[in-house]
Design a protein around this motif. Structure first.
Motif, PDB file in Angstrom:
ATOM      1  N   UNK A 182       0.831  -1.207   0.000  1.00 64.17           N
ATOM      2  CA  UNK A 182       0.000   0.000   0.000  1.00 64.17           C
ATOM      3  C   UNK A 182       0.863   1.254   0.000  1.00 64.17           C
ATOM      4  N   UNK A 183       0.234   2.349  -0.376  1.00 63.80           N
ATOM      5  CA  UNK A 183       0.894   3.639  -0.423  1.00 63.80           C
ATOM      6  C   UNK A 183      -0.049   4.694   0.160  1.00 63.80           C
ATOM      7  N   UNK A 184       0.484   5.859   0.443  1.00 63.62           N
ATOM      8  CA  UNK A 184      -0.339   7.000   0.845  1.00 63.62           C
ATOM      9  C   UNK A 184      -0.095   8.138  -0.137  1.00 63.62           C
ATOM     10  N   UNK A 185      -1.044   9.088  -0.191  1.00 59.36           N
ATOM     11  CA  UNK A 185      -0.920  10.175  -1.160  1.00 59.36           C
ATOM     12  C   UNK A 185      -1.544  11.447  -0.600  1.00 59.36           C
ATOM     13  N   UNK A 186      -0.905  12.586  -0.893  1.00 59.42           N
ATOM     14  CA  UNK A 186      -1.465  13.900  -0.618  1.00 59.42           C
ATOM     15  C   UNK A 186      -1.636  14.609  -1.955  1.00 59.42           C
ATOM     16  N   UNK A 187      -2.848  15.090  -2.250  1.00 56.56           N
ATOM     17  CA  UNK A 187      -3.153  15.584  -3.590  1.00 56.56           C
ATOM     18  C   UNK A 187      -4.402  16.472  -3.550  1.00 56.56           C
ATOM     19  N   UNK A 188      -4.686  17.130  -4.677  1.00 53.42           N
ATOM     20  CA  UNK A 188      -5.946  17.842  -4.851  1.00 53.42           C
ATOM     21  C   UNK A 188      -7.005  16.845  -5.307  1.00 53.42           C
ATOM     22  N   UNK A 189      -8.205  16.962  -4.749  1.00 48.30           N
ATOM     23  CA  UNK A 189      -9.295  16.125  -5.242  1.00 48.30           C
ATOM     24  C   UNK A 189      -9.698  16.612  -6.631  1.00 48.30           C
ATOM     25  N   UNK A 190     -10.206  15.696  -7.477  1.00 45.70           N
ATOM     26  CA  UNK A 190     -10.472  16.083  -8.864  1.00 45.70           C
ATOM     27  C   UNK A 190     -11.892  15.795  -9.345  1.00 45.70           C
ATOM     28  N   UNK A 191     -12.750  15.223  -8.485  1.00 51.16           N
ATOM     29  CA  UNK A 191     -14.155  15.034  -8.858  1.00 51.16           C
ATOM     30  C   UNK A 191     -15.064  15.994  -8.097  1.00 51.16           C
ATOM     31  N   UNK A 192     -14.880  16.049  -6.788  1.00 49.84           N
ATOM     32  CA  UNK A 192     -15.678  16.947  -5.965  1.00 49.84           C
ATOM     33  C   UNK A 192     -14.917  17.246  -4.682  1.00 49.84           C
ATOM     34  N   UNK A 193     -15.367  18.289  -3.988  1.00 49.68           N
ATOM     35  CA  UNK A 193     -14.751  18.681  -2.726  1.00 49.68           C
ATOM     36  C   UNK A 193     -15.869  18.712  -1.677  1.00 49.68           C
ATOM     37  N   UNK A 209     -22.203  24.428 -15.931  1.00 47.37           N
ATOM     38  CA  UNK A 209     -20.955  23.784 -16.337  1.00 47.37           C
ATOM     39  C   UNK A 209     -20.135  23.389 -15.117  1.00 47.37           C
ATOM     40  N   UNK A 210     -19.726  22.137 -15.050  1.00 48.15           N
ATOM     41  CA  UNK A 210     -18.845  21.678 -13.988  1.00 48.15           C
ATOM     42  C   UNK A 210     -17.391  21.725 -14.431  1.00 48.15           C
ATOM     43  N   UNK A 211     -16.471  21.969 -13.475  1.00 51.50           N
ATOM     44  CA  UNK A 211     -15.058  22.006 -13.827  1.00 51.50           C
ATOM     45  C   UNK A 211     -14.209  21.585 -12.642  1.00 51.50           C
ATOM     46  N   UNK A 212     -12.987  21.201 -12.944  1.00 49.51           N
ATOM     47  CA  UNK A 212     -11.998  20.825 -11.940  1.00 49.51           C
ATOM     48  C   UNK A 212     -11.186  22.068 -11.589  1.00 49.51           C
ATOM     49  N   UNK A 213     -11.343  22.562 -10.364  1.00 49.24           N
ATOM     50  CA  UNK A 213     -10.661  23.794  -9.975  1.00 49.24           C
ATOM     51  C   UNK A 213      -9.145  23.623  -9.949  1.00 49.24           C
ATOM     52  N   UNK A 214      -8.662  22.399  -9.780  1.00 47.21           N
ATOM     53  CA  UNK A 214      -7.221  22.178  -9.734  1.00 47.21           C
ATOM     54  C   UNK A 214      -6.550  22.285 -11.086  1.00 47.21           C
ATOM     55  N   UNK A 215      -7.290  21.986 -12.160  1.00 43.84           N
ATOM     56  CA  UNK A 215      -6.700  21.978 -13.501  1.00 43.84           C
ATOM     57  C   UNK A 215      -7.426  22.877 -14.487  1.00 43.84           C
ATOM     58  N   UNK A 216      -8.660  23.300 -14.152  1.00 46.29           N
ATOM     59  CA  UNK A 216      -9.427  24.128 -15.068  1.00 46.29           C
ATOM     60  C   UNK A 216     -10.134  23.376 -16.163  1.00 46.29           C
TER      61      UNK A 216
END
Length: 383
Positions: free
Chosen positions: A51-62, A88-95
Protein backbone atom coordinates in the motif's frame (compact mmCIF):
# COMPACT_ATOMS: atom_id res chain seq x y z
CA UNK A 1 -52.21 57.33 -46.28
CA UNK A 2 -52.72 58.47 -42.70
CA UNK A 3 -54.46 55.18 -41.89
CA UNK A 4 -51.49 53.21 -43.29
CA UNK A 5 -49.04 55.23 -41.17
CA UNK A 6 -51.14 54.69 -38.06
CA UNK A 7 -51.32 50.95 -38.69
CA UNK A 8 -47.55 50.79 -39.23
CA UNK A 9 -46.93 52.70 -36.00
CA UNK A 10 -49.13 50.33 -33.99
CA UNK A 11 -47.43 47.32 -35.55
CA UNK A 12 -44.00 48.67 -34.63
CA UNK A 13 -45.02 49.69 -31.14
CA UNK A 14 -46.70 46.40 -30.20
CA UNK A 15 -43.54 44.27 -29.80
CA UNK A 16 -41.90 47.09 -27.81
CA UNK A 17 -44.94 47.29 -25.54
CA UNK A 18 -44.91 43.52 -25.06
CA UNK A 19 -41.18 43.64 -24.27
CA UNK A 20 -41.65 46.40 -21.74
CA UNK A 21 -44.46 44.56 -19.99
CA UNK A 22 -42.58 41.25 -19.80
CA UNK A 23 -40.26 40.55 -16.85
CA UNK A 24 -37.02 38.76 -17.72
CA UNK A 25 -34.10 37.97 -15.43
CA UNK A 26 -30.82 36.14 -16.04
CA UNK A 27 -28.42 35.25 -13.22
CA UNK A 28 -24.76 34.30 -13.48
CA UNK A 29 -23.77 32.08 -10.53
CA UNK A 30 -21.11 29.61 -9.50
CA UNK A 31 -18.96 27.90 -6.88
CA UNK A 32 -15.20 27.49 -6.81
CA UNK A 33 -14.28 24.79 -4.30
CA UNK A 34 -10.88 23.19 -3.96
CA UNK A 35 -9.50 20.83 -1.33
CA UNK A 36 -6.22 19.13 -0.47
CA UNK A 37 -6.61 15.49 0.54
CA UNK A 38 -4.56 12.83 2.31
CA UNK A 39 -5.42 9.16 1.73
CA UNK A 40 -3.67 6.13 3.25
CA UNK A 41 -3.70 2.41 2.40
CA UNK A 42 -3.92 2.86 -1.38
CA UNK A 43 -3.49 -0.67 -2.71
CA UNK A 44 -1.08 -1.61 -5.47
CA UNK A 45 -2.84 -4.97 -5.93
CA UNK A 46 -6.08 -6.72 -5.05
CA UNK A 47 -4.94 -8.02 -1.67
CA UNK A 48 -3.65 -4.68 -0.41
CA UNK A 49 -0.45 -6.31 0.84
CA UNK A 50 1.49 -3.43 -0.77
CA UNK A 51 0.00 0.00 0.00
CA UNK A 52 0.89 3.64 -0.42
CA UNK A 53 -0.34 7.00 0.84
CA UNK A 54 -0.92 10.18 -1.16
CA UNK A 55 -1.47 13.90 -0.62
CA UNK A 56 -3.15 15.58 -3.59
CA UNK A 57 -5.95 17.84 -4.85
CA UNK A 58 -9.30 16.13 -5.24
CA UNK A 59 -10.47 16.08 -8.86
CA UNK A 60 -14.15 15.03 -8.86
CA UNK A 61 -15.68 16.95 -5.96
CA UNK A 62 -14.75 18.68 -2.73
CA UNK A 63 -17.32 19.86 -0.19
CA UNK A 64 -19.39 20.50 -3.33
CA UNK A 65 -18.35 20.29 -7.00
CA UNK A 66 -17.05 23.46 -8.63
CA UNK A 67 -19.40 24.87 -11.25
CA UNK A 68 -20.64 28.01 -12.99
CA UNK A 69 -23.88 28.62 -14.75
CA UNK A 70 -26.64 30.81 -16.10
CA UNK A 71 -30.27 30.58 -15.04
CA UNK A 72 -33.13 32.72 -16.18
CA UNK A 73 -36.86 33.26 -16.17
CA UNK A 74 -39.31 35.26 -18.26
CA UNK A 75 -42.80 36.15 -17.08
CA UNK A 76 -45.20 35.17 -19.85
CA UNK A 77 -48.30 36.38 -18.01
CA UNK A 78 -51.26 34.57 -16.46
CA UNK A 79 -48.97 32.80 -13.98
CA UNK A 80 -46.84 31.20 -16.71
CA UNK A 81 -43.10 31.69 -17.06
CA UNK A 82 -40.27 30.38 -19.20
CA UNK A 83 -37.22 28.98 -17.39
CA UNK A 84 -33.76 27.81 -18.40
CA UNK A 85 -30.51 26.65 -16.80
CA UNK A 86 -27.07 26.15 -18.33
CA UNK A 87 -24.57 24.77 -15.78
CA UNK A 88 -20.96 23.78 -16.34
CA UNK A 89 -18.85 21.68 -13.99
CA UNK A 90 -15.06 22.01 -13.83
CA UNK A 91 -12.00 20.82 -11.94
CA UNK A 92 -10.66 23.79 -9.97
CA UNK A 93 -7.22 22.18 -9.73
CA UNK A 94 -6.70 21.98 -13.50
CA UNK A 95 -9.43 24.13 -15.07
CA UNK A 96 -10.73 21.26 -17.18
CA UNK A 97 -14.42 20.64 -17.82
CA UNK A 98 -16.17 17.90 -15.88
CA UNK A 99 -18.87 15.39 -16.85
CA UNK A 100 -16.88 13.88 -19.69
CA UNK A 101 -15.56 17.21 -20.99
CA UNK A 102 -18.98 18.76 -21.74
CA UNK A 103 -19.39 22.53 -21.67
CA UNK A 104 -22.74 22.32 -19.85
CA UNK A 105 -22.40 18.82 -18.46
CA UNK A 106 -24.20 19.44 -15.18
CA UNK A 107 -27.45 20.87 -16.56
CA UNK A 108 -28.74 22.26 -19.86
CA UNK A 109 -32.51 22.61 -20.06
CA UNK A 110 -35.39 24.90 -20.98
CA UNK A 111 -38.95 24.66 -19.74
CA UNK A 112 -42.24 26.20 -18.69
CA UNK A 113 -43.42 26.66 -15.10
CA UNK A 114 -46.60 27.72 -13.37
CA UNK A 115 -48.84 26.96 -10.40
CA UNK A 116 -49.29 23.50 -11.90
CA UNK A 117 -45.54 22.71 -11.69
CA UNK A 118 -42.67 22.69 -14.19
CA UNK A 119 -42.02 20.75 -17.37
CA UNK A 120 -38.50 20.90 -18.83
CA UNK A 121 -36.46 19.46 -21.71
CA UNK A 122 -32.71 18.79 -21.99
CA UNK A 123 -29.92 17.43 -19.79
CA UNK A 124 -31.28 17.25 -16.25
CA UNK A 125 -31.12 15.49 -12.91
CA UNK A 126 -33.40 12.50 -12.51
CA UNK A 127 -35.85 11.95 -9.69
CA UNK A 128 -33.59 9.70 -7.58
CA UNK A 129 -31.44 12.73 -6.73
CA UNK A 130 -34.46 14.94 -6.09
CA UNK A 131 -36.02 12.26 -3.89
CA UNK A 132 -32.88 12.11 -1.69
CA UNK A 133 -32.23 15.86 -1.31
CA UNK A 134 -33.91 16.26 2.06
CA UNK A 135 -32.15 13.35 3.80
CA UNK A 136 -28.71 13.32 2.14
CA UNK A 137 -27.12 16.22 4.04
CA UNK A 138 -23.59 15.70 2.73
CA UNK A 139 -24.79 15.46 -0.87
CA UNK A 140 -21.93 15.51 -3.40
CA UNK A 141 -19.29 16.01 -0.69
CA UNK A 142 -16.05 14.15 -1.48
CA UNK A 143 -16.94 11.88 1.44
CA UNK A 144 -20.58 11.00 0.96
CA UNK A 145 -22.90 8.35 -0.41
CA UNK A 146 -21.11 8.64 -3.75
CA UNK A 147 -18.21 6.74 -2.18
CA UNK A 148 -20.51 3.72 -1.74
CA UNK A 149 -22.41 4.11 -5.04
CA UNK A 150 -20.89 6.56 -7.53
CA UNK A 151 -24.16 6.81 -9.45
CA UNK A 152 -25.79 8.79 -6.62
CA UNK A 153 -24.07 12.18 -7.20
CA UNK A 154 -24.18 11.72 -11.00
CA UNK A 155 -27.87 11.09 -11.62
CA UNK A 156 -28.17 13.13 -14.81
CA UNK A 157 -29.85 12.30 -18.11
CA UNK A 158 -29.32 13.58 -21.65
CA UNK A 159 -32.31 13.98 -23.99
CA UNK A 160 -34.78 14.03 -21.11
CA UNK A 161 -38.19 15.37 -20.27
CA UNK A 162 -39.09 16.01 -16.63
CA UNK A 163 -42.08 17.16 -14.64
CA UNK A 164 -41.98 18.48 -11.06
CA UNK A 165 -44.79 19.83 -8.93
CA UNK A 166 -45.18 21.01 -5.34
CA UNK A 167 -48.66 21.37 -3.88
CA UNK A 168 -48.98 22.47 -0.23
CA UNK A 169 -45.92 20.46 0.79
CA UNK A 170 -46.63 17.42 -1.37
CA UNK A 171 -44.04 17.05 -4.11
CA UNK A 172 -44.09 14.83 -7.17
CA UNK A 173 -41.72 14.33 -10.07
CA UNK A 174 -41.28 12.12 -13.11
CA UNK A 175 -38.53 11.86 -15.73
CA UNK A 176 -37.86 9.98 -18.97
CA UNK A 177 -34.79 10.00 -21.22
CA UNK A 178 -34.15 8.45 -24.63
CA UNK A 179 -30.39 8.04 -25.00
CA UNK A 180 -29.54 8.84 -21.40
CA UNK A 181 -25.83 9.66 -21.86
CA UNK A 182 -24.07 10.44 -25.12
CA UNK A 183 -20.48 10.69 -23.83
CA UNK A 184 -18.45 7.47 -23.94
CA UNK A 185 -15.67 8.50 -21.53
CA UNK A 186 -15.43 6.00 -18.67
CA UNK A 187 -16.35 7.34 -15.26
CA UNK A 188 -19.35 7.93 -13.02
CA UNK A 189 -20.57 10.92 -15.01
CA UNK A 190 -20.47 9.35 -18.48
CA UNK A 191 -21.84 6.05 -19.72
CA UNK A 192 -21.67 6.06 -23.52
CA UNK A 193 -25.31 5.16 -24.08
CA UNK A 194 -26.84 7.54 -26.62
CA UNK A 195 -29.96 7.25 -28.77
CA UNK A 196 -30.40 3.90 -30.56
CA UNK A 197 -32.67 4.59 -33.52
CA UNK A 198 -33.35 0.87 -33.98
CA UNK A 199 -34.63 0.27 -30.44
CA UNK A 200 -36.94 2.58 -28.52
CA UNK A 201 -36.01 1.26 -25.07
CA UNK A 202 -32.23 0.78 -25.41
CA UNK A 203 -30.22 3.33 -23.39
CA UNK A 204 -33.39 4.80 -21.93
CA UNK A 205 -33.95 5.91 -18.34
CA UNK A 206 -36.99 6.70 -16.25
CA UNK A 207 -37.63 7.70 -12.65
CA UNK A 208 -40.34 9.01 -10.33
CA UNK A 209 -40.40 10.72 -6.93
CA UNK A 210 -43.07 11.37 -4.31
CA UNK A 211 -42.62 13.18 -1.00
CA UNK A 212 -43.96 15.57 1.61
CA UNK A 213 -42.19 18.40 3.45
CA UNK A 214 -43.61 19.96 6.62
CA UNK A 215 -42.08 22.74 8.71
CA UNK A 216 -39.86 20.42 10.78
CA UNK A 217 -39.88 17.07 9.01
CA UNK A 218 -40.11 15.44 5.62
CA UNK A 219 -40.35 12.07 3.92
CA UNK A 220 -39.71 10.98 0.33
CA UNK A 221 -39.43 7.96 -1.91
CA UNK A 222 -38.03 7.52 -5.41
CA UNK A 223 -37.66 4.83 -8.08
CA UNK A 224 -35.03 4.96 -10.85
CA UNK A 225 -34.19 2.65 -13.79
CA UNK A 226 -31.50 2.82 -16.49
CA UNK A 227 -31.40 0.37 -19.41
CA UNK A 228 -28.48 -0.99 -21.42
CA UNK A 229 -27.54 -1.58 -25.05
CA UNK A 230 -25.99 -4.33 -27.15
CA UNK A 231 -27.34 -7.83 -27.88
CA UNK A 232 -24.37 -9.95 -26.79
CA UNK A 233 -21.66 -7.41 -25.87
CA UNK A 234 -22.51 -4.29 -23.85
CA UNK A 235 -21.90 -1.07 -25.79
CA UNK A 236 -22.02 1.18 -22.73
CA UNK A 237 -19.71 1.85 -19.79
CA UNK A 238 -22.23 0.43 -17.29
CA UNK A 239 -21.94 -3.04 -18.84
CA UNK A 240 -25.70 -3.50 -19.30
CA UNK A 241 -27.07 -5.43 -22.28
CA UNK A 242 -30.11 -4.27 -24.22
CA UNK A 243 -32.61 -6.12 -22.03
CA UNK A 244 -30.80 -5.49 -18.72
CA UNK A 245 -31.57 -2.84 -16.12
CA UNK A 246 -29.85 -1.12 -13.22
CA UNK A 247 -32.66 -0.30 -10.79
CA UNK A 248 -32.65 1.68 -7.53
CA UNK A 249 -35.35 2.70 -5.09
CA UNK A 250 -35.15 4.69 -1.89
CA UNK A 251 -37.24 5.70 1.10
CA UNK A 252 -35.93 8.38 3.42
CA UNK A 253 -36.88 11.10 5.85
CA UNK A 254 -35.57 13.84 8.12
CA UNK A 255 -36.53 15.66 11.33
CA UNK A 256 -35.45 19.11 12.59
CA UNK A 257 -34.94 20.03 16.26
CA UNK A 258 -33.99 23.72 16.37
CA UNK A 259 -30.32 23.75 15.32
CA UNK A 260 -30.15 19.95 14.89
CA UNK A 261 -31.29 18.02 11.84
CA UNK A 262 -31.28 14.19 11.67
CA UNK A 263 -32.08 11.88 8.75
CA UNK A 264 -32.44 8.20 7.90
CA UNK A 265 -32.08 6.87 4.34
CA UNK A 266 -32.40 3.44 2.74
CA UNK A 267 -31.37 2.67 -0.86
CA UNK A 268 -31.89 -0.67 -2.61
CA UNK A 269 -30.08 -1.47 -5.86
CA UNK A 270 -30.47 -4.39 -8.29
CA UNK A 271 -28.19 -4.60 -11.32
CA UNK A 272 -28.93 -7.33 -13.89
CA UNK A 273 -25.32 -7.20 -15.10
CA UNK A 274 -23.93 -7.72 -11.60
CA UNK A 275 -21.93 -5.47 -9.29
CA UNK A 276 -18.12 -5.63 -9.35
CA UNK A 277 -15.56 -4.42 -6.82
CA UNK A 278 -13.01 -3.05 -9.30
CA UNK A 279 -10.65 -6.00 -8.82
CA UNK A 280 -12.58 -8.61 -10.82
CA UNK A 281 -14.65 -10.08 -7.97
CA UNK A 282 -18.42 -10.63 -8.16
CA UNK A 283 -20.52 -8.87 -5.53
CA UNK A 284 -23.80 -10.29 -6.83
CA UNK A 285 -26.63 -8.26 -8.30
CA UNK A 286 -28.10 -6.53 -5.24
CA UNK A 287 -26.97 -4.10 -2.55
CA UNK A 288 -28.73 -2.58 0.47
CA UNK A 289 -27.47 0.78 1.73
CA UNK A 290 -28.41 2.45 5.03
CA UNK A 291 -27.38 5.94 6.10
CA UNK A 292 -27.94 7.92 9.30
CA UNK A 293 -26.88 11.57 9.08
CA UNK A 294 -26.91 14.59 11.38
CA UNK A 295 -26.17 18.29 10.97
CA UNK A 296 -25.80 20.79 13.83
CA UNK A 297 -25.57 24.57 13.52
CA UNK A 298 -23.20 25.42 16.36
CA UNK A 299 -23.30 29.13 15.56
CA UNK A 300 -24.16 31.27 12.53
CA UNK A 301 -20.62 30.64 11.28
CA UNK A 302 -19.96 27.03 12.34
CA UNK A 303 -21.71 23.90 11.07
CA UNK A 304 -20.92 20.31 12.03
CA UNK A 305 -22.31 17.40 10.04
CA UNK A 306 -21.58 13.76 9.37
CA UNK A 307 -22.99 10.33 8.72
CA UNK A 308 -22.73 6.64 9.54
CA UNK A 309 -23.28 4.46 6.48
CA UNK A 310 -23.56 0.72 5.88
CA UNK A 311 -23.75 -1.24 2.62
CA UNK A 312 -24.21 -4.99 2.21
CA UNK A 313 -24.03 -7.03 -0.98
CA UNK A 314 -26.66 -9.74 -0.81
CA UNK A 315 -25.46 -12.34 -3.34
CA UNK A 316 -21.68 -11.87 -3.36
CA UNK A 317 -19.43 -14.91 -3.72
CA UNK A 318 -18.75 -14.47 0.00
CA UNK A 319 -20.35 -12.29 2.66
CA UNK A 320 -19.37 -8.71 1.77
CA UNK A 321 -20.18 -5.38 3.37
CA UNK A 322 -18.68 -2.04 4.38
CA UNK A 323 -19.07 0.51 7.19
CA UNK A 324 -18.35 4.12 6.25
CA UNK A 325 -17.99 6.98 8.76
CA UNK A 326 -17.85 10.66 7.76
CA UNK A 327 -17.41 13.91 9.72
CA UNK A 328 -17.18 17.49 8.46
CA UNK A 329 -16.77 20.95 10.02
CA UNK A 330 -17.42 24.18 8.09
CA UNK A 331 -16.57 27.75 9.12
CA UNK A 332 -18.20 30.52 7.10
CA UNK A 333 -16.31 33.83 6.85
CA UNK A 334 -19.34 35.25 5.05
CA UNK A 335 -22.38 34.10 3.07
CA UNK A 336 -20.06 33.40 0.12
CA UNK A 337 -16.75 32.16 1.54
CA UNK A 338 -16.06 29.22 3.84
CA UNK A 339 -13.28 26.87 4.91
CA UNK A 340 -13.91 23.26 5.86
CA UNK A 341 -12.29 20.08 7.10
CA UNK A 342 -13.57 16.55 6.38
CA UNK A 343 -12.54 13.09 7.50
CA UNK A 344 -13.73 9.64 6.44
CA UNK A 345 -12.97 6.06 7.45
CA UNK A 346 -14.12 2.91 5.67
CA UNK A 347 -13.95 -0.71 6.83
CA UNK A 348 -14.44 -3.26 4.07
CA UNK A 349 -15.33 -6.90 4.77
CA UNK A 350 -15.37 -9.88 2.45
CA UNK A 351 -14.97 -8.86 -1.20
CA UNK A 352 -15.84 -5.20 -0.66
CA UNK A 353 -13.02 -2.89 -1.80
CA UNK A 354 -14.60 0.57 -1.56
CA UNK A 355 -12.49 3.69 -1.08
CA UNK A 356 -13.02 6.31 1.61
CA UNK A 357 -11.99 8.97 -0.94
CA UNK A 358 -14.96 9.10 -3.29
CA UNK A 359 -14.06 12.57 -4.58
CA UNK A 360 -10.88 11.38 -6.29
CA UNK A 361 -10.61 9.52 -9.61
CA UNK A 362 -9.53 6.90 -10.22
CA UNK A 363 -10.85 5.64 -6.89
CA UNK A 364 -7.85 4.86 -4.62
CA UNK A 365 -9.08 1.47 -3.40
CA UNK A 366 -7.48 -0.07 -0.30
CA UNK A 367 -7.88 -3.53 -1.82
CA UNK A 368 -10.25 -6.31 -0.79
CA UNK A 369 -11.26 -6.61 2.87
CA UNK A 370 -9.14 -3.62 3.94
CA UNK A 371 -9.72 -0.28 5.64
CA UNK A 372 -8.82 3.26 4.58
CA UNK A 373 -8.74 6.79 6.02
CA UNK A 374 -9.12 10.04 4.07
CA UNK A 375 -8.72 13.62 5.36
CA UNK A 376 -9.37 16.83 3.43
CA UNK A 377 -9.16 20.59 4.09
CA UNK A 378 -10.45 23.13 1.62
CA UNK A 379 -11.77 26.55 0.69
CA UNK A 380 -15.08 27.37 -1.02
CA UNK A 381 -16.35 30.59 -2.57
CA UNK A 382 -19.71 31.13 -4.25
CA UNK A 383 -20.79 33.95 -6.50
Amino acid sequence: MKLKALALGVALAFPMMASAQSSTSVTLYGIVDTGIEYVNNIAADRTGDETHSSTHFTNLTQSVPSRWGLRGTEDLGNGLKAVFTLESGFNAGTGTSGQGGRLFGRQAFVGLAGDWGQIAFGRQYNMLMRGMLGADFLGPNAYGLGSLDNYIPNTRMDNSITYMGNFSGFKFGAAYARGRDTVATGGPAATGCGVDFTDQSACSAYSAMLGYDAANWGIAGAYDVIRGSGDTVPTNWNGLLRDEKDRRWTINGYVKFDALKVSLLYLNRKNDAGIGNGWGDDLGDRSDLWSVAAAYQVSPAVTLDGSVNYIKYKDADESSKAWYYVARATYSFSKRTAVYGSAAYIRNSGLSALSAAGGTAPSPSPGVDNNQTAIMVGLRHSF
